[in-house]
Design a protein around this motif. Structure first.
Motif, short mmCIF file in Angstrom:
data_model
loop_
_atom_site.label_atom_id
_atom_site.label_comp_id
_atom_site.label_asym_id
_atom_site.label_seq_id
_atom_site.Cartn_x
_atom_site.Cartn_y
_atom_site.Cartn_z
N ARG A 6 36.46 89.89 10.65
CA ARG A 6 37.56 88.95 10.88
C ARG A 6 38.43 88.87 9.62
NH1 ARG A 6 36.89 84.02 8.51
NH2 ARG A 6 34.81 83.46 7.72
N PRO A 7 39.68 88.53 9.79
CA PRO A 7 40.58 88.41 8.64
C PRO A 7 40.10 87.35 7.66
CG PRO A 7 41.82 88.43 10.69
CD PRO A 7 40.38 88.28 11.07
N ILE A 8 40.43 87.54 6.40
CA ILE A 8 40.13 86.55 5.37
C ILE A 8 41.10 85.39 5.50
CG2 ILE A 8 40.01 86.11 2.89
CD1 ILE A 8 37.80 87.92 3.84
N ASP A 9 40.60 84.16 5.61
CA ASP A 9 41.47 83.01 5.72
C ASP A 9 41.35 82.12 4.46
OD1 ASP A 9 39.09 81.61 5.98
OD2 ASP A 9 39.29 81.37 8.16
N GLN A 10 42.00 80.98 4.48
CA GLN A 10 42.03 80.11 3.31
C GLN A 10 40.64 79.62 2.92
OE1 GLN A 10 44.80 76.84 3.52
NE2 GLN A 10 43.81 75.69 1.87
N SER A 11 39.82 79.27 3.90
CA SER A 11 38.48 78.79 3.57
C SER A 11 37.65 79.87 2.89
CB SER A 11 37.78 78.29 4.84
OG SER A 11 37.58 79.34 5.76
N ASP A 12 37.85 81.12 3.30
CA ASP A 12 37.14 82.23 2.66
C ASP A 12 37.59 82.39 1.21
OD1 ASP A 12 35.73 82.94 5.02
OD2 ASP A 12 37.49 84.03 5.75
N ILE A 13 38.90 82.31 0.99
CA ILE A 13 39.42 82.43 -0.37
C ILE A 13 38.87 81.31 -1.25
CG2 ILE A 13 41.50 82.34 -1.80
CD1 ILE A 13 41.31 84.90 -0.26
N GLU A 14 38.83 80.09 -0.72
CA GLU A 14 38.33 78.96 -1.49
C GLU A 14 36.84 79.12 -1.81
OE1 GLU A 14 39.39 75.75 1.04
OE2 GLU A 14 41.42 75.55 0.23
N GLU A 15 36.08 79.66 -0.85
CA GLU A 15 34.65 79.90 -1.10
C GLU A 15 34.46 80.96 -2.17
OE1 GLU A 15 30.60 81.47 1.19
OE2 GLU A 15 32.43 81.08 2.35
N PHE A 16 35.29 82.01 -2.12
CA PHE A 16 35.22 83.07 -3.13
C PHE A 16 35.50 82.50 -4.52
CE2 PHE A 16 37.65 86.03 -5.80
CZ PHE A 16 36.71 87.03 -5.97
N ILE A 17 36.55 81.68 -4.65
CA ILE A 17 36.90 81.11 -5.94
C ILE A 17 35.77 80.23 -6.47
CG2 ILE A 17 38.47 79.47 -7.09
CD1 ILE A 17 40.68 80.51 -5.23
N LEU A 18 35.18 79.44 -5.58
CA LEU A 18 34.14 78.51 -5.99
C LEU A 18 32.84 79.22 -6.37
CD1 LEU A 18 33.28 75.53 -6.28
CD2 LEU A 18 32.54 75.61 -3.88
N SER A 19 32.48 80.25 -5.62
CA SER A 19 31.15 80.83 -5.76
C SER A 19 31.11 82.20 -6.43
CB SER A 19 30.49 80.96 -4.37
OG SER A 19 30.41 79.70 -3.75
N TYR A 20 32.21 82.95 -6.40
CA TYR A 20 32.13 84.34 -6.85
C TYR A 20 33.17 84.73 -7.89
CZ TYR A 20 29.25 84.66 -2.64
OH TYR A 20 28.29 84.46 -1.68
N SER A 21 34.23 83.96 -8.04
CA SER A 21 35.34 84.37 -8.90
C SER A 21 34.96 84.34 -10.37
CB SER A 21 36.55 83.45 -8.69
OG SER A 21 37.55 83.72 -9.66
N ASP A 22 35.07 85.49 -11.04
CA ASP A 22 34.83 85.54 -12.47
C ASP A 22 35.92 84.81 -13.24
OD1 ASP A 22 32.47 86.93 -12.29
OD2 ASP A 22 33.35 88.90 -12.62
N PHE A 23 37.16 84.85 -12.72
CA PHE A 23 38.26 84.21 -13.45
C PHE A 23 38.07 82.70 -13.52
CE2 PHE A 23 42.45 82.31 -13.91
CZ PHE A 23 42.94 83.01 -15.01
N ALA A 24 37.71 82.09 -12.39
CA ALA A 24 37.48 80.65 -12.39
C ALA A 24 36.35 80.29 -13.36
CB ALA A 24 37.15 80.16 -10.98
N PHE A 25 35.34 81.14 -13.44
CA PHE A 25 34.23 80.92 -14.36
C PHE A 25 34.68 81.08 -15.80
CE2 PHE A 25 30.43 82.80 -16.55
CZ PHE A 25 29.74 81.60 -16.68
N GLU A 26 35.58 82.03 -16.05
CA GLU A 26 36.10 82.25 -17.40
C GLU A 26 36.74 80.99 -17.97
OE1 GLU A 26 38.76 85.56 -17.38
OE2 GLU A 26 37.29 86.88 -16.42
#
Length: 288
Positions: A6-26
């Motif tokens: 399924r296409p990536i939607d806003q909730s998926d992007i937000e989950e990625f930022i919260l749980s997987y994004s190295d930049f947010a962690f930086e």
């Protein structure tokens, strides 16, 4: 198609930022430095000294105090609770217990009691190895193997490729950083000491160690820690007379965010950790 993603939607992007994004962690790691007044270089590029490819670094910073300068490269990895890092440790041997520093000055000439040679320090950085330094003591436990522990069905898998990539980036970034032009700021009658250290920073509660003696018996059972020094013995010799003559990195520092914050605070507190790490009196014993 039943298996079509399924296409990536806003909730998926937000989950990625919260749980997987190295930049947010930086950004969390950056706060550990900027919160005490150290402003790091963030997200620049450099030419990898091995591959000659352009790469991006997470952080670099230089902190100087009492004519001692620490130059650091920091790589951040936002690993999850499903793939924590396990560092297996052994007692540090005598040949593994060293820290390379560089000595420089504007006009002062220093005579080595050991080699009986005169080092002219005008515009030069001269290597000197401290044996048995406070951070890398003989017989203390240091890392020898680094893995991420992953559950696979009813069993477990240890892999090192993901964390080793950050390890490699930190070293390559520091090597490139060490070759950049830097001014000597010492006064006419004093010399400067320069230290280079690589770091890998991961989230809290993701760093574990186990320590063995040289016979394979467990001396420290598995436990969570906030920092551990991992032995690597990396050397880089410059081909340019204008660069550092020989960079030698004995260890790389693995830290959680809390561990890195504690280390950063130790640089600026009243005890001045840099003086402990690189004691001037030890240099004075060899150079007059």
């Amino acid at each position: 198609m039943p298996n079509s993603p399924r296409p990536i939607d806003q909730s998926d992007i937000e989950e990625f930022i919260l749980s997987y994004s190295d930049f947010a962690f930086e950004i969390q790691v950056k706060q550990a430095l900027s919160g005490i007044g150290i402003i790091p270089l963030h997200g620049g590029t450099y030419e990898d000294p091995t591959t000659q490819k352009t790469r991006e670094y997470d952080f670099r910073f230089t902190y100087c105090r009492d004519n001692i300068c620490l130059h650091a490269a920091v790589e951040c990895k936002n690993i999850s609770e499903f793939s924590p890092v396990l560092v297996s440790c052994l007692p540090r041997s005598e040949i593994e217990s060293n820290l390379r520093i560089f000595i420089c000055a504007t006009k002062k000439y220093i005579t080595s009691k050991v080699t009986n040679q005169v080092h002219g320090l005008l515009g030069k950085f001269h290597p000197f190895d401290i044996a048995n330094p406070s951070r890398y003591r003989i017989d203390e436990f240091c890392g020898k193997s680094v893995n991420q522990v992953i559950r696979k069905g009813d069993s477990f898998l240890g892999k090192d490729s993901e964390i080793f990539d950050k390890w490699s980036q930190s070293i390559s970034s520091l090597i490139a950083y060490s070759q950049e032009h830097r001014q000597i700021k010492s006064f006419e009658s004093e010399y400067e000491l320069h230290i280079f250290m690589p770091f890998v920073v991961i989230p809290d509660e993701r760093l574990w160690i186990i320590a063995y003696d040289n016979c394979g018996d467990i001396k420290i059972p598995v436990r969570q820690v906030n920092n551990v020094s991992v032995f690597m013995d990396k050397k880089h010799k410059s081909t340019s007379s204008y660069d550092l003559p020989s960079l030698k990195l004995s260890h790389i520092e693995f830290m959680t965010v809390s561990g890195f914050k504690s280390f950063a605070r130790s640089l600026v507190d009243e005890n001045n950790y840099l003086n402990e790490l690189c004691p001037k009196q030890l240099i004075d014993e060899h150079f007059q």
